[in-house]
Structures are given as structure tokens and as C-alpha cells.
Enzyme design. Sequence first.
Site, PDB file in Angstrom:
ATOM      1  N   ASP A  94     -14.462   6.575  -4.679  1.00  0.00           N
ATOM      2  CA  ASP A  94     -14.327   7.188  -5.991  1.00  0.00           C
ATOM      3  C   ASP A  94     -15.694   7.658  -6.468  1.00  0.00           C
ATOM      4  O   ASP A  94     -16.712   7.423  -5.818  1.00  0.00           O
ATOM      5  CB  ASP A  94     -13.672   6.231  -6.981  1.00  0.00           C
ATOM      6  CG  ASP A  94     -14.478   4.964  -7.217  1.00  0.00           C
ATOM      7  OD1 ASP A  94     -15.672   4.948  -6.891  1.00  0.00           O
ATOM      8  OD2 ASP A  94     -13.909   4.000  -7.731  1.00  0.00           O
ATOM      9  N   GLY A 217      -7.312   8.270 -15.764  1.00  0.00           N
ATOM     10  CA  GLY A 217      -7.117   7.850 -17.144  1.00  0.00           C
ATOM     11  C   GLY A 217      -5.862   7.044 -17.384  1.00  0.00           C
ATOM     12  O   GLY A 217      -5.377   6.952 -18.515  1.00  0.00           O
ATOM     13  N   ASP A 267      -3.876   2.951  -5.420  1.00  0.00           N
ATOM     14  CA  ASP A 267      -4.860   1.916  -5.108  1.00  0.00           C
ATOM     15  C   ASP A 267      -5.008   0.991  -6.303  1.00  0.00           C
ATOM     16  O   ASP A 267      -4.743   1.384  -7.443  1.00  0.00           O
ATOM     17  CB  ASP A 267      -6.225   2.528  -4.788  1.00  0.00           C
ATOM     18  CG  ASP A 267      -7.024   2.816  -6.064  1.00  0.00           C
ATOM     19  OD1 ASP A 267      -7.911   2.013  -6.394  1.00  0.00           O
ATOM     20  OD2 ASP A 267      -6.742   3.814  -6.745  1.00  0.00           O
ATOM     21  N   CYS A 305       8.806 -12.068   4.221  1.00  0.00           N
ATOM     22  CA  CYS A 305       7.524 -11.448   4.528  1.00  0.00           C
ATOM     23  C   CYS A 305       7.101 -11.769   5.958  1.00  0.00           C
ATOM     24  O   CYS A 305       7.288 -12.893   6.438  1.00  0.00           O
ATOM     25  CB  CYS A 305       6.450 -11.930   3.536  1.00  0.00           C
ATOM     26  SG  CYS A 305       4.812 -11.222   3.809  1.00  0.00           S
ATOM     27  N   CYS A 307       3.862 -11.461   7.061  1.00  0.00           N
ATOM     28  CA  CYS A 307       2.404 -11.566   7.140  1.00  0.00           C
ATOM     29  C   CYS A 307       1.973 -12.864   7.815  1.00  0.00           C
ATOM     30  O   CYS A 307       2.758 -13.808   7.966  1.00  0.00           O
ATOM     31  CB  CYS A 307       1.777 -11.467   5.744  1.00  0.00           C
ATOM     32  SG  CYS A 307       1.855 -12.974   4.759  1.00  0.00           S
ATOM     33  N   CYS A 310       2.617 -16.046   5.647  1.00  0.00           N
ATOM     34  CA  CYS A 310       4.002 -16.512   5.532  1.00  0.00           C
ATOM     35  C   CYS A 310       4.563 -17.005   6.863  1.00  0.00           C
ATOM     36  O   CYS A 310       5.451 -17.869   6.886  1.00  0.00           O
ATOM     37  CB  CYS A 310       4.872 -15.392   4.968  1.00  0.00           C
ATOM     38  SG  CYS A 310       4.518 -15.036   3.230  1.00  0.00           S
ATOM     39  N   HIS A 336      -1.470 -12.100   2.106  1.00  0.00           N
ATOM     40  CA  HIS A 336      -0.059 -11.950   1.727  1.00  0.00           C
ATOM     41  C   HIS A 336       0.139 -10.830   0.714  1.00  0.00           C
ATOM     42  O   HIS A 336       1.019  -9.973   0.885  1.00  0.00           O
ATOM     43  CB  HIS A 336       0.501 -13.244   1.144  1.00  0.00           C
ATOM     44  CG  HIS A 336       1.838 -13.028   0.498  1.00  0.00           C
ATOM     45  ND1 HIS A 336       2.997 -12.875   1.227  1.00  0.00           N
ATOM     46  CD2 HIS A 336       2.182 -12.834  -0.811  1.00  0.00           C
ATOM     47  CE1 HIS A 336       4.002 -12.624   0.406  1.00  0.00           C
ATOM     48  NE2 HIS A 336       3.535 -12.591  -0.839  1.00  0.00           N
TER      49      HIS A 336
END
Length: 374
Positions: A94, A217, A267, A305, A307, A310, A336
Site C-alpha cells: 500500500d 476510506g 485484505d 476446517c 488447516c 484443526c 487457522h
Amino acid sequence: MKDFYLEILHVDKNSGARYGYLHTPHGKVEVPMFMPVGTLATVKTLSPEELKEAGAGVILANTYHLSLRPGEDIVKKAGGLHKFMNYDGPILTDSGGFQVFSLAEKRKITEEGVTFKNHLNGEKRFFSPEITIEIEEKLGADIIMSLDECVHYPADYSYMKDSVERTLRWAKRGKDAHKREDQALFGIVQGGEFSDLRKYCAEELVKMDFPGYSIGGTSIGEPKEVMFQMIRDTTPYLPLDKPRYLMGVGSVDAILEGVGDGVDMFDCVLPTRIARHGALMTSKGRVNIRDKQYEEDFTPLDDACDCYCCKNYTKAYLRHLYKCEETFGKRLLSIHNIRFLIHLMEEIRLAIKEDRFLEFKDAFLKKFNSVKGF
């Protein structure tokens, strides 16, 4: 730039949700997507390998923070952000504008740019559109942002109108200063909660022909419905063949709302920030792992999940790590939450391809909000 373009493969027949590929110099990634935030060239507690395992594509780094530590010249000497942080996928930086207006002390805005004090040591600094571009070119990300003014909410119409005009002039100056052909520079649409200013800012930026456009914004203290209206006031005026990026948004409801309005990129620091405080996103809603009810709960955090956390650890163990302030616990919880949002995007993309995005959105929110969500 020939190595950066958006390829839309399908639009949901009942909404504005789009599915496709974003092509970048460091590979193509599917959209819509969630991008983990690595402010200081690292997503807190996670390695690049863990991010890849979680399915991350584009990740973010922050121009303001990296210009202070270690400095853009050091990153350039290292070979740019990709080599410096050992991440071979696409990276976005950014402009640092939000941080200047939210963190820096005693800032002063002029037509030339913004003068502010470094929040770390009080040193006087100055950002102009040209200086921001120079920093971002040295950092070397695939996608970079124009310098804009991020106005606090609420703001009166007169000030916001003047701010939008300044943001447009800064966008033009930054575009003129940008020389690297292997970076895509995005324009940022501002305008606060005022529909006519959003429309005007979007249309003027489109005339400048940026490779992509951001919606700025938002998520700065306004009510959710105001945020959703800001999105609806912007996307109709952005090109269909250019990526659309809603900045700083990572809550489930806002992502689903944005996708339905044709946003491609999201994001937020939310997933890792709340993880470090023991708050988890799950398929059934919010879990606060610090709660005593999990002390003897030997089931996975989220049985839906896939991941690493998990698949291998229980709520009781995760609570134990959190209560003991173990770094490993923060890592597992962050893994996670990042995977949860990336997996959500995978489900969203499938729903778009099958023309059932609205049904998916309604069902997911109903289930997710059965327990207080995010």
C-alpha cells in the site's frame, strides 16, 4: 504491462460476483481472494511456507512501516521484497497513506504532500505522491498503491470534496512518476459516504487508465451498512476488465457483501490480530479459546476446517497454550484464521462458478451468525 491483467472467466448470473484469474509477474491467482497482511514483510508468527500451505496467493506489505524499518534502500539491496522475505508469490504494497493519517503525529497536509512525525521516534518525515512511488519501486512489489488522503469518518461534505480533488491530483502525479513496467499501480477511490463524490472520484480515476482500482476510506469506524453503501456507490463506475480491491476489509459479512458487488480482492489484519487474543473464526461462528468451557474439550477447533491446527490439535490444548502465553499457540490460531478466510474464498469461487453465490451467502451467514461472528 503485459504480465499483469485480469481474466474474468464467469460472472454469477444472479449477482455481480466474478470469478477468474489475476495474472501477475509472480504468477496467477484466483479471484475473488483474501490477501494476508504482512505489515513488516512478515505475516505475524507465520512463515512463507505456512502461508503457501494455507493457500495464500497475494500477500501485503506496508510502505510506511518498511520505509521506517529497515528502509527501502536495504530492501532494494536485498533484491526487493520477494527475496528479502523469501516469498515467491505476488506481493502488494500500500502507499502508507492510511498509516500516515492513523499513526503519525502532528501531520500537516499540503498540496505537495503530507509532513508528519515518525510514530517510533518523532523524526520529521515527508511523503509526496512521487516519494511514495519511489519507495514502492525500491520495495519491488507486483502491485502498488497511489498516495491518497484517508479521511476520518465522519467528515463533512465540503472537506471530503476538497480531499477527493487532492487525491485525484496526487493520483495523477504518482502515475506520472511511476516508471517500473513490472509493477501495476492502482488508483484509490475516495469520497466517504457521499455517493456523488464516490462516482466522481471513480470516473476521474478511470480516465487516467490505471491497471486496477481500490476502494478506500472504508472500515474506519463507519457503520456496516454505510460501508456496504460505499461499495455499491463505487463498483458500478469501475471497468469490468480491471481488478477491484476493497482495502482493509476482512470480516465475513463484508467480504460476502463485497463479492456480491463485484469486488475481487480483500485484505485485513483481522484474522491474525484477533488470533493473538484468542478469538477464532469457525464454520459455526466465533470461538473464544480462552473460555473455561474448552478446558476439557478434546475435539478439533473446527471439524469443517482442513488447516494444520484443526487436523492436529484440540481446543483443550489450544486453550492451554493461550493461557500459558505460548508463541506456538498464537501461531496455530493464526494459521487457522488465515486458512478459514482463504477457504471461505475457495467456497465463494465455487459458488460463483455454479451460479449459486447468493444462496451460498445467505446459508453461510445464517450458520456463521448462529454464534456471534465477525
